[in-house]
Structure formats: structure tokens, C-alpha cells
Design an enzyme around this catalytic site. Structure first.
Site, PDB file in Angstrom:
ATOM      1  N   GLY A   7     -62.596 -22.571  50.521  1.00 13.03           N
ATOM      2  CA  GLY A   7     -61.347 -22.193  51.183  1.00 13.03           C
ATOM      3  C   GLY A   7     -60.720 -20.959  50.573  1.00 13.03           C
ATOM      4  N   GLY A  10     -57.764 -18.513  52.023  1.00 11.48           N
ATOM      5  CA  GLY A  10     -56.365 -18.903  52.178  1.00 11.48           C
ATOM      6  C   GLY A  10     -55.444 -18.221  51.186  1.00 11.48           C
ATOM      7  N   GLN A  11     -54.197 -18.739  51.177  1.00 15.11           N
ATOM      8  CA  GLN A  11     -53.111 -18.117  50.395  1.00 15.11           C
ATOM      9  C   GLN A  11     -53.403 -18.173  48.883  1.00 15.11           C
ATOM     10  OE1 GLN A  11     -49.527 -20.357  50.910  1.00 15.11           O
ATOM     11  NE2 GLN A  11     -48.196 -18.680  50.219  1.00 15.11           N
ATOM     12  N   ASP A  31     -65.787 -19.523  52.352  1.00 11.78           N
ATOM     13  CA  ASP A  31     -64.830 -19.871  53.389  1.00 11.78           C
ATOM     14  C   ASP A  31     -65.589 -19.934  54.706  1.00 11.78           C
ATOM     15  OD1 ASP A  31     -61.482 -19.681  53.404  1.00 11.78           O
ATOM     16  OD2 ASP A  31     -62.438 -19.520  55.375  1.00 11.78           O
ATOM     17  N   TYR A 143     -52.393 -34.690  56.462  1.00  9.22           N
ATOM     18  CA  TYR A 143     -52.622 -33.849  55.278  1.00  9.22           C
ATOM     19  C   TYR A 143     -52.324 -34.645  54.001  1.00  9.22           C
ATOM     20  CZ  TYR A 143     -51.510 -29.937  52.044  1.00  9.22           C
ATOM     21  OH  TYR A 143     -51.423 -29.072  50.987  1.00  9.22           O
ATOM     22  N   LYS A 147     -54.834 -35.923  51.057  1.00 13.65           N
ATOM     23  CA  LYS A 147     -54.640 -35.466  49.669  1.00 13.65           C
ATOM     24  C   LYS A 147     -54.591 -36.674  48.716  1.00 13.65           C
ATOM     25  CE  LYS A 147     -54.687 -30.984  49.933  1.00 13.65           C
ATOM     26  NZ  LYS A 147     -55.792 -30.226  49.330  1.00 13.65           N
TER      27      LYS A 147
HETATM   28  C1  AKB Z   1     -47.598 -27.443  53.430  1.00  9.66           C
HETATM   29  O1  AKB Z   1     -46.474 -27.047  53.753  1.00  9.66           O
HETATM   30  O2  AKB Z   1     -48.278 -28.218  54.106  1.00  9.66           O
HETATM   31  C2  AKB Z   1     -48.160 -26.974  52.104  1.00  9.66           C
HETATM   32  C3  AKB Z   1     -47.895 -27.956  51.007  1.00  9.66           C
HETATM   33  C4  AKB Z   1     -46.509 -28.176  50.549  1.00  9.66           C
HETATM   34  O3  AKB Z   1     -48.790 -28.542  50.507  1.00  9.66           O
HETATM   35  N1  AKB Z   1     -47.617 -25.695  51.767  1.00  9.66           N
END
Ligand code: AKB
Length: 322
Positions: A7, A10-11, A31, A143, A147
Site C-alpha cells: 500500500g 497511500g498517504q 501497490d 475498517y 483493524k
Molecule cells: C480514517 O479516517 O479512516 C483514517 C483513520 C483514522 O484510521 N484516517
């Protein structure tokens, strides 16, 4: 040291690759997408890799045989709510594929990038403020769910296979790079749109308060954790914290540098709901004690450093698009 990043487009990759190359490491960035023009300066090798493709991940890891992997590939919170299946595939299956490939290619150490999104309001009441490392995890997004699972997989691969997997729970990261699909993106857009348009309508309320961090501190945290002595670490995953301003406090900080910038607030129900489910601030005592973690930037120091960088990023973007 030979270091592989997933990845990398990304940022985080934008700043991490350059720091690793500058430190003399042999860096293989991977990536799904080709190297973006914004990453052109960073150096190192660039390979296409889809983390959902188990055979492809296995093949590349066995070929490269990295000493250290930074696993950054992820679909962020807001994008993940638009397409939970994609978030599951990239974040959950992708992390499994990366850890399996590390096991088979005998990678010694893996750095996992977790997030404040692992937290959510417990049924018994609000999260403690600040929120410590060890509270029951009730993520509200796909997400966050993936995680949490990634953190547990890291602990599993550590105890079952001896892979030295460690990670940080990042606050919303802010840098002079365009973010992609996060709920914390309002904070960066307060800078980007103040510079390019002189105004920004935030998708969050003025009183929204979540943990944020400037990318130079975020990259330094990853490097410090990656190279910390194993015997110093008492945990697999660490909260790390910098500052937790309200959105209207970010606006005031920007207006110190761009006095005419105008900010309005039109909360988006989905993203505001996600932001409200996250901690207001993190307790990072364990990271401070175990590997001497300490942020260097507060809100105003970040603003002063970031605005000229955002100007340069937008100028470069304008040059590249012509
Ligand atoms: C998001 O906003 O999903 C991410 C994070 C806080 O993990 N930047």
C-alpha cells in the site's frame, strides 16, 4: 536492511519511503497502482501488488525476501462503509495473505498500521477520555472490524510462528498528500481548501474532536517502533497520540496563517457517526514508557509547517496536470 512496503501509494507511503531510502535501506514499494507522480521523488523500487491475491503476495515476498515489512495497504473508514466487501477483502484477507507470505518467506519483522477505528462506544457508556490501550473494542465500521482482526492476527503470528509483528494505532494523519476515503479527511481538507479556495465546508460538526497527528511524527513513530529492541516491548499494538483539537480549533489555527479563510460545517450523517464513535483522545503511556515515543508537533506547529507544503503540493499538481 531490505524493506518491503504494501500500500505504498497511500498517504503514509508518500513520506515513509523517502525516510527509509534516506536512511540507506533497500526499499521495495508495492501497490495495486503504479507509482503516483507525487511519490516520484521517494526513490527505491516499485512493484505492482494486489494484497488480495494470495499467490501474487506469496510469489513477490519469496522473491524479495525482505527483512522487514510495513503493511500499509488498507481501505479507510468512509470508503469502507461505501463498499464493506472491498474493505473486508483488502484489509482482512490482505492482512492474512501478507502474514502468511511473511511466515513462508521467513520475514523477521512486520509493522502493522492499526487505527483509532478499532475503538467504538461500549454498551455500558462512552469510551474513557483519554482512551487507554486496553479497553473492550467495539468498532462500528468494517475498517475498524478488520483493524481489530489484523491486531489479533499479528498477536497470533507472533505467538504461534515467532514473527515479530508490532504496530501502532494511528490517529487521523495529516500531511501534504491527498488522503483517500478516511473520515478524518475533513482535518486535512481544512488546510488544502483554505489554500486553494480560501474556504472549506467541513463534513463534520464544529465541535468534532478526534485524535490527530502530523505525518512527520507518524513516520517517526513507525521507524522508532520498527527498530525498537524486542525485549523493551510489553505489547504488540500501541496507542500513539499527538493532539486532539475540535474542528473549529483547527479552523482558528489555519486562520492564524490565512486570516481570510472561511469555514462552515455541514455534517455528513455517516462520516459524523463514525467520528463520534471514535475516542476524543488517546492515552499513549505504554508507547512512551516502552520505546520513548513522544510527538514533536502540536496543532499550531503543524499548521506553520504544513501550509507551505500544501502550497507546494498544489503548485506541483498544477504543473503535472498541464
Ligand atoms: C480514517 O479516517 O479512516 C483514517 C483513520 C483514522 O484510521 N484516517
Amino acid at each position: 536492511m531490505k524493506i518491503l512496503l504494501t500500500g505504498a501509494g497511500g498517504q503514509i507511503g508518500h513520506d515513509l519511503i523517502g525516510a527509509l531510502v534516506a536512511d540507506g535501506h533497500e526499499v521495495v514499494s508495492t501497490d495495486l497502482a503504479p507509482r503516483p507522480p507525487s511519490h516520484a521523488h521517494a526513490g527505491g523500487d516499485w512493484q505492482r501488488l494486489d494484497v488480495t491475491d494470495a499467490a501474487g503476495v506469496q510469489h513477490l515476498f519469496t522473491e524479495v525476501r525482505p527483512d522487514l515489512v510495513f503493511h500499509l495497504a488498507a481501505i479507510l473508514s468512509a470508503r469502507g462503509e461505501q463498499d464493506p466487501r472491498l474493505a473486508y477483502d483488502v484489509n482482512q484477507t490482505g492482512t492474512w495473505n501478507v502474514l502468511e507470505a511473511c511466515r513462508r518467506a521467513k520475514v523477521g519483522r512486520v509493522i502493522f498500521t492499526s487505527s483509532i477505528a478499532v475503538f467504538g462506544p461500549p454498551p455500558s457508556g462512552p469510551l474513557p477520555d483519554p482512551t487507554p490501550d486496553d479497553v473492550a473494542l467495539h468498532p462500528t465500521t468494517m475498517y475498524g472490524v478488520t483493524k481489530v482482526s489484523g491486531e489479533l492476527l499479528c498477536a497470533y503470528y507472533r505467538s504461534r510462528y515467532g514473527i515479530d509483528c508490532r504496530g501502532v494505532r494511528f490517529p487521523g494523519l495529516i500531511s501534504a498528500a491527498m488522503p483517500g476515503g478516511g473520515s478524518s479527511d475533513y482535518a486535512l481538507f481544512m488546510y488544502v481548501d483554505a489554500v486553494r479556495k480560501g474556504s472549506y465546508e467541513a463534513f463534520a460538526r464544529a465541535d468534532t474532536r478526534i485524535p490527530l497527528m502530523y505525518m512527520p511524527d507518524g513516520v517517526r513513530a513507525l521507524l522508532e517502533l520498527a527498530f525498537a529492541k524486542r525485549e523493551k516491548l510489553t505489547r504488540t499494538m500501541y496507542n500513539i497520540a499527538s493532539f486532539s483539537p475540535r474542528a473549529d480549533e483547527i479552523a482558528a489555527s489555519v486562520r492564524r496563517v490565512i486570516p481570510d479563510a472561511k469555514f462552515t460545517y455541514a455534517p455528513d450523517p455517516v462520516r459524523q457517526g463514525i467520528l463520534d464513535s471514535w475516542p476524543k483522545a488517546l492515552d499513549d503511556a505504554a508507547a512512551r514508557a516502552d520505546w520513548n515515543w513522544k510527538p514533536r508537533f502540536d496543532l499550531d506547529a503543524m499548521t506553520d509547517d504544513l501550509i507551505p507544503r500544501v502550497r507546494r503540493m498544489l503548485d506541483l499538481g498544477a504543473i503535472l496536470s498541464h
